[in-house]
Design a protein around this motif. Structure first.
Motif, PDB file in Angstrom:
ATOM      1  N   PRO A 192     -21.643  28.189  77.919  1.00 37.46           N
ATOM      2  CA  PRO A 192     -21.541  28.252  79.550  1.00 37.46           C
ATOM      3  C   PRO A 192     -20.659  29.240  79.999  1.00 37.46           C
ATOM      4  N   GLN A 193     -20.946  29.536  81.160  1.00 37.31           N
ATOM      5  CA  GLN A 193     -20.190  30.883  81.723  1.00 37.31           C
ATOM      6  C   GLN A 193     -18.842  30.491  81.930  1.00 37.31           C
ATOM      7  N   LYS A 194     -18.613  29.275  82.308  1.00 36.67           N
ATOM      8  CA  LYS A 194     -17.085  28.870  82.567  1.00 36.67           C
ATOM      9  C   LYS A 194     -16.183  29.017  81.365  1.00 36.67           C
ATOM     10  N   GLU A 195     -17.059  28.668  80.001  1.00 34.76           N
ATOM     11  CA  GLU A 195     -16.102  28.769  78.719  1.00 34.76           C
ATOM     12  C   GLU A 195     -16.173  30.245  78.298  1.00 34.76           C
ATOM     13  N   ILE A 196     -17.075  31.029  78.636  1.00 36.04           N
ATOM     14  CA  ILE A 196     -17.100  32.387  78.415  1.00 36.04           C
ATOM     15  C   ILE A 196     -15.981  33.086  79.083  1.00 36.04           C
ATOM     16  N   GLU A 221     -23.285  36.238  69.740  1.00 40.22           N
ATOM     17  CA  GLU A 221     -24.004  35.162  70.099  1.00 40.22           C
ATOM     18  C   GLU A 221     -23.091  34.097  71.020  1.00 40.22           C
ATOM     19  N   ASN A 222     -22.104  34.554  71.231  1.00 41.07           N
ATOM     20  CA  ASN A 222     -21.131  33.589  72.248  1.00 41.07           C
ATOM     21  C   ASN A 222     -21.570  33.822  73.564  1.00 41.07           C
ATOM     22  N   PRO A 225     -10.766  18.895  76.870  1.00 39.54           N
ATOM     23  CA  PRO A 225     -11.802  19.744  77.114  1.00 39.54           C
ATOM     24  C   PRO A 225     -11.637  20.747  76.095  1.00 39.54           C
ATOM     25  N   ARG A 226     -12.791  21.459  75.748  1.00 42.53           N
ATOM     26  CA  ARG A 226     -13.080  22.277  74.765  1.00 42.53           C
ATOM     27  C   ARG A 226     -11.976  23.665  75.038  1.00 42.53           C
ATOM     28  N   PHE A 227     -11.568  23.806  76.383  1.00 43.85           N
ATOM     29  CA  PHE A 227     -10.654  24.922  76.542  1.00 43.85           C
ATOM     30  C   PHE A 227      -9.427  24.654  75.939  1.00 43.85           C
ATOM     31  N   PHE A 228      -8.983  23.712  75.970  1.00 45.69           N
ATOM     32  CA  PHE A 228      -7.620  23.146  75.063  1.00 45.69           C
ATOM     33  C   PHE A 228      -7.693  23.574  73.664  1.00 45.69           C
TER      34      PHE A 228
END
Length: 224
Positions: free
Chosen positions: A63-67, A58-59, A23-26
């Protein structure tokens, strides 16, 4: 030629993770680790100012979870690195409009700035909720409020970066070749470097090679 102020657009965390079926979080977690490594490299190489594009205006479109994860990661980073900054004689500063962040995070940012204000070996500058256009907007509002005469000097002295020298060298990782609203005024005469290397893979060796190339360039600042 000496690089006094290095700026880096840390791009490619999400793609780095996706290439590994993560996942992007990683990727953001690995990118945060790389901040420490490259900061240490800058200490070793004698760079005095390091500006890092951590969270842009701009970030908020993500998606809210990524923020939420990025804000949590920033909170953890500021907590975990506090003693490291002090031990390494690193001054921490932030630029951008942090008033939009949660109060506890704002307090933690200010606390670390105050905690390290006497450090003088390197100044690490994190751009948080930063966008150059927004910075200029806030700057002109400030000058107007103070009835100041608008000159290049008054603008420079009213920017978030008023205490720092102009950018000598700007690096963008991740393969894209644009500035993405980062330090536009301050980088007017910066030498630009673009690499396909994704930020978590960016290394001391590649940075040193770029610095070597920088030393061979001629900076004329509009002259002959």
């Amino acid at each position: 030629m000496e690089v006094k102020h290095l700026a880096i657009i840390m791009d490619g965390n999400g793609r780095w993770a996706q290439k590994r079926l993560k996942p992007r979080f990683f990727g953001h977690q690995e990118g945060a680790k790389k901040i420490q490594n490259i900061t240490e490299s800058c200490l070793y190489l004698g760079i005095k100012y390091l500006s890092l594009y951590a969270f842009s205006t701009e970030n908020w479109k993500r998606p809210q979870k990524e923020i939420d994860f990025l804000i949590q990661l920033l909170n953890q980073y500021l907590t975990q690195k506090k003693q490291i900054y002090l031990d390494s004689n690193i001054r921490f500063r932030s630029i951008g409009d942090i008033s939009i962040f949660p109060q506890k995070l704002q307090a933690k940012i200010k606390e670390l700035e105050n905690f390290t204000k006497h450090c003088n070996k390197l100044t690490q500058i994190l751009a948080l909720n930063y966008g150059s256009k927004d910075e200029l907007r806030r700057t002109f509002l400030k000058l107007h409020k103070n009835n100041s005469i608008i000159t290049q000097e008054s603008i420079t002295q009213s920017l978030d970066t008023a205490d720092f020298p102009e950018v000598d060298m700007l690096i963008r990782t991740g393969g894209e070749q644009r500035l993405s609203n980062f330090l536009l005024w301050q980088s007017a005469y910066a030498e630009l470097f673009f690499t396909k290397t994704l930020w978590p893979d960016f290394s001391h060796k590649e940075l040193a090679q770029m610095l070597e190339e920088f030393s061979l360039r001629q900076r004329r600042f509009g002259g002959i």
